[in-house]
Design a protein around this motif. Structure first.
Motif, PDB file in Angstrom:
ATOM      1  N   UNK A   1       0.828  -1.207   0.000  1.00 19.43           N
ATOM      2  CA  UNK A   1       0.000   0.000   0.000  1.00 19.43           C
ATOM      3  C   UNK A   1       0.861   1.255   0.000  1.00 19.43           C
ATOM      4  N   UNK A   2       1.939   1.263   0.772  1.00 21.93           N
ATOM      5  CA  UNK A   2       2.839   2.424   0.805  1.00 21.93           C
ATOM      6  C   UNK A   2       3.449   2.655  -0.577  1.00 21.93           C
ATOM      7  N   UNK A   3       3.938   1.595  -1.195  1.00 20.25           N
ATOM      8  CA  UNK A   3       4.546   1.721  -2.529  1.00 20.25           C
ATOM      9  C   UNK A   3       3.503   2.172  -3.550  1.00 20.25           C
ATOM     10  N   UNK A   4       2.316   1.598  -3.480  1.00 20.14           N
ATOM     11  CA  UNK A   4       1.267   1.905  -4.450  1.00 20.14           C
ATOM     12  C   UNK A   4       0.824   3.363  -4.350  1.00 20.14           C
ATOM     13  N   UNK A   5       0.542   3.830  -3.142  1.00 23.27           N
ATOM     14  CA  UNK A   5       0.091   5.214  -2.967  1.00 23.27           C
ATOM     15  C   UNK A   5       1.200   6.189  -3.347  1.00 23.27           C
TER      16      UNK A   5
ATOM     17  N   UNK B   1       3.572   5.718  -5.529  1.00 24.00           N
ATOM     18  CA  UNK B   1       3.706   5.693  -6.986  1.00 24.00           C
ATOM     19  C   UNK B   1       2.575   6.456  -7.667  1.00 24.00           C
ATOM     20  N   UNK B   2       1.349   6.271  -7.209  1.00 23.26           N
ATOM     21  CA  UNK B   2       0.203   6.963  -7.818  1.00 23.26           C
ATOM     22  C   UNK B   2       0.312   8.467  -7.609  1.00 23.26           C
ATOM     23  N   UNK B   3       0.675   8.893  -6.408  1.00 16.35           N
ATOM     24  CA  UNK B   3       0.783  10.329  -6.131  1.00 16.35           C
ATOM     25  C   UNK B   3       1.934  10.972  -6.897  1.00 16.35           C
TER      26      UNK B   3
ATOM     27  N   UNK C   1      -1.934  15.512  -6.338  1.00 20.20           N
ATOM     28  CA  UNK C   1      -1.610  15.449  -4.916  1.00 20.20           C
ATOM     29  C   UNK C   1      -0.105  15.263  -4.757  1.00 20.20           C
ATOM     30  N   UNK C   2       0.434  15.890  -3.749  1.00 17.58           N
ATOM     31  CA  UNK C   2       1.882  15.887  -3.541  1.00 17.58           C
ATOM     32  C   UNK C   2       2.326  14.595  -2.854  1.00 17.58           C
ATOM     33  N   UNK C   3       3.305  13.931  -3.452  1.00 15.74           N
ATOM     34  CA  UNK C   3       3.860  12.716  -2.859  1.00 15.74           C
ATOM     35  C   UNK C   3       4.913  13.099  -1.815  1.00 15.74           C
ATOM     36  N   UNK C   4       5.131  12.240  -0.846  1.00 13.58           N
ATOM     37  CA  UNK C   4       6.196  12.478   0.125  1.00 13.58           C
ATOM     38  C   UNK C   4       7.533  12.274  -0.564  1.00 13.58           C
ATOM     39  N   UNK C   5       8.595  12.734   0.069  1.00 14.58           N
ATOM     40  CA  UNK C   5       9.923  12.586  -0.515  1.00 14.58           C
ATOM     41  C   UNK C   5      10.323  11.118  -0.551  1.00 14.58           C
TER      42      UNK C   5
END
Length: 375
Positions: A118-122, A124-126, A133-137
């Motif tokens: 889930x962490x990798x998927x979200x 990657x999508x962001x 939506x801004x992805x985390x670093x």
């Protein structure tokens, strides 16, 4: 979840009696259904019961998108407290009669594979250019894989992962205080009473370290669930009922304190203290009904399949739901009610894929690897 064989040699005759509320070894399918219902409550809250990023997804504040439903949706956040009650019940059941290695292997294998994906998927999508939506670093995303992002002060990939951090601390406390020395009725009761008392002292002391370890605002719900498992083992146990009652009485206090916003006239949604207490009471009552065997007829096999969707759905529904809502409603012009329904369905379908492709394949392997004895 499969009920484990219990060693009752050191317990009182009442506690040593077989569970009176459900067939020994039987799966509590109603509990599976309640887990999914709690997850759907949280989804209603995230999609229509609060402001924030979801306002951008809808193109307007959800209280305008759902002028009637946004107020009941605002109570959906209490699905988390219901989750904690269920977790107390399940962890006490699954930890009884297990070795510390087996218990920790089971918990790690249950939490981590779907969480990592889930962490990798979200992330990657962001990171996609078409997603607003801004992805985390990258560095913060890597820290998120450890589940230690909250105490380290790192930006979170998943909004719901704060609840997993609370779960992990509960597992650690239960493992050290109950599983390591060996679960007995008396030891569980002492653990529950000691935790509630220590959490109250921590609240009064206002020491961040004590709050971090003892979780005063969440402890009553976990303890209430543990008490209800003892009720499941013996419905005549007055101490189990007492622990459950204290969990509810203290828990509703924290829920009202954290979620009642009557003093803020500009709050997005106005929850009443009565409404908060009522939802918490219904959550406790539902788990109590299952513990007492009052829902034995709710034994449909599809509830087990539905319950299997709960964890992956819970992980992905919030942030990926924003993307689906924005795509359907703002870009394609799908009406709000249809968008809401399609978003929930799409997240359930994704949860099914994660359950089949990730959990069913990796969880047993990880559990086996972690539980294997090492020289």
């Amino acid at each position: 979840m499969t009920q484990t064989v219990v060693n009752t040699a050191q317990e009182s005759p009442a506690a040593a009696a077989p569970p009176q509320a459900a067939p020994p070894g039987g799966r509590l399918r109603a509990l599976d259904g309640l887990r999914l219902l709690a997850a759907l409550m949280v989804a209603c809250y995230h999609y229509g019961g609060r402001g924030g990023e979801i306002t951008h997804a809808w193109g307007a504040s959800p209280d305008r998108v759902f002028p009637v439903l946004h107020t009941p949706f605002a109570y959906g956040c209490l699905g988390v407290q219901i989750f904690f009650v269920i977790s107390g019940f399940v962890i006490c059941m699954s930890g009884w009669g297990r070795s510390p290695r087996s218990f920790l292997a089971s918990r790690a294998a249950r939490l981590m594979p779907a969480y990592w994906v889930a962490v990798v998927l979200v992330t990657a999508v962001f990171a996609l250019p078409v997603v607003a939506y801004e992805a985390v670093s990258p560095s913060d995303a890597l820290v998120n894989l450890t589940l230690l992002q909250q105490p380290l002060g790192v930006d979170r990939v998943l909004g719901v992962d704060w609840t997993l951090w609370a779960e992990v601390r509960f597992y650690a406390l239960f493992a050290v205080c109950v599983v390591l020395p060996g679960a007995t009725r008396r030891r569980v009761l002492v653990f529950c009473a000691g935790w509630i008392l220590a959490a109250a002292v921590a609240q009064g002391a206002r020491q961040p370290v004590l709050d971090l370890v003892l979780m005063p605002q969440y402890a009553p719900f976990f303890v209430g669930g543990v008490g209800l498992y003892l009720v499941h083992r013996d419905r005549r146990d007055p101490y189990a009922w007492g622990i459950t009652a204290v969990g509810f009485l203290v828990g509703q206090h924290y829920a009202v304190r954290e979620l009642w916003n009557a003093a803020d006239p500009d709050a997005f949604a106005h929850r009443t203290s009565f409404g908060i207490v009522a939802v918490v009471a219904l959550g406790f009552a539902a788990v109590a009904a299952i513990a007492l065997g009052l829902l034995e007829r709710v034994n449909w096999r599809w509830l087990t399949a539905a319950g299997a969707l709960t964890y992956p759905f819970y992980l992905v529904h919030e942030h990926l739901g924003w993307v689906v809502v924005e795509t359907l409603h703002r870009r394609l012009g799908v009406p709000s009610a249809a968008t809401f329904a399609l978003t929930v369905v799409s997240m359930l379908v994704l949860a099914r894929v994660l359950n089949k492709m990730v959990e069913e394949r990796l969880t047993p392997r990880m559990r086996k690897a972690l539980a294997a004895p090492r020289g």
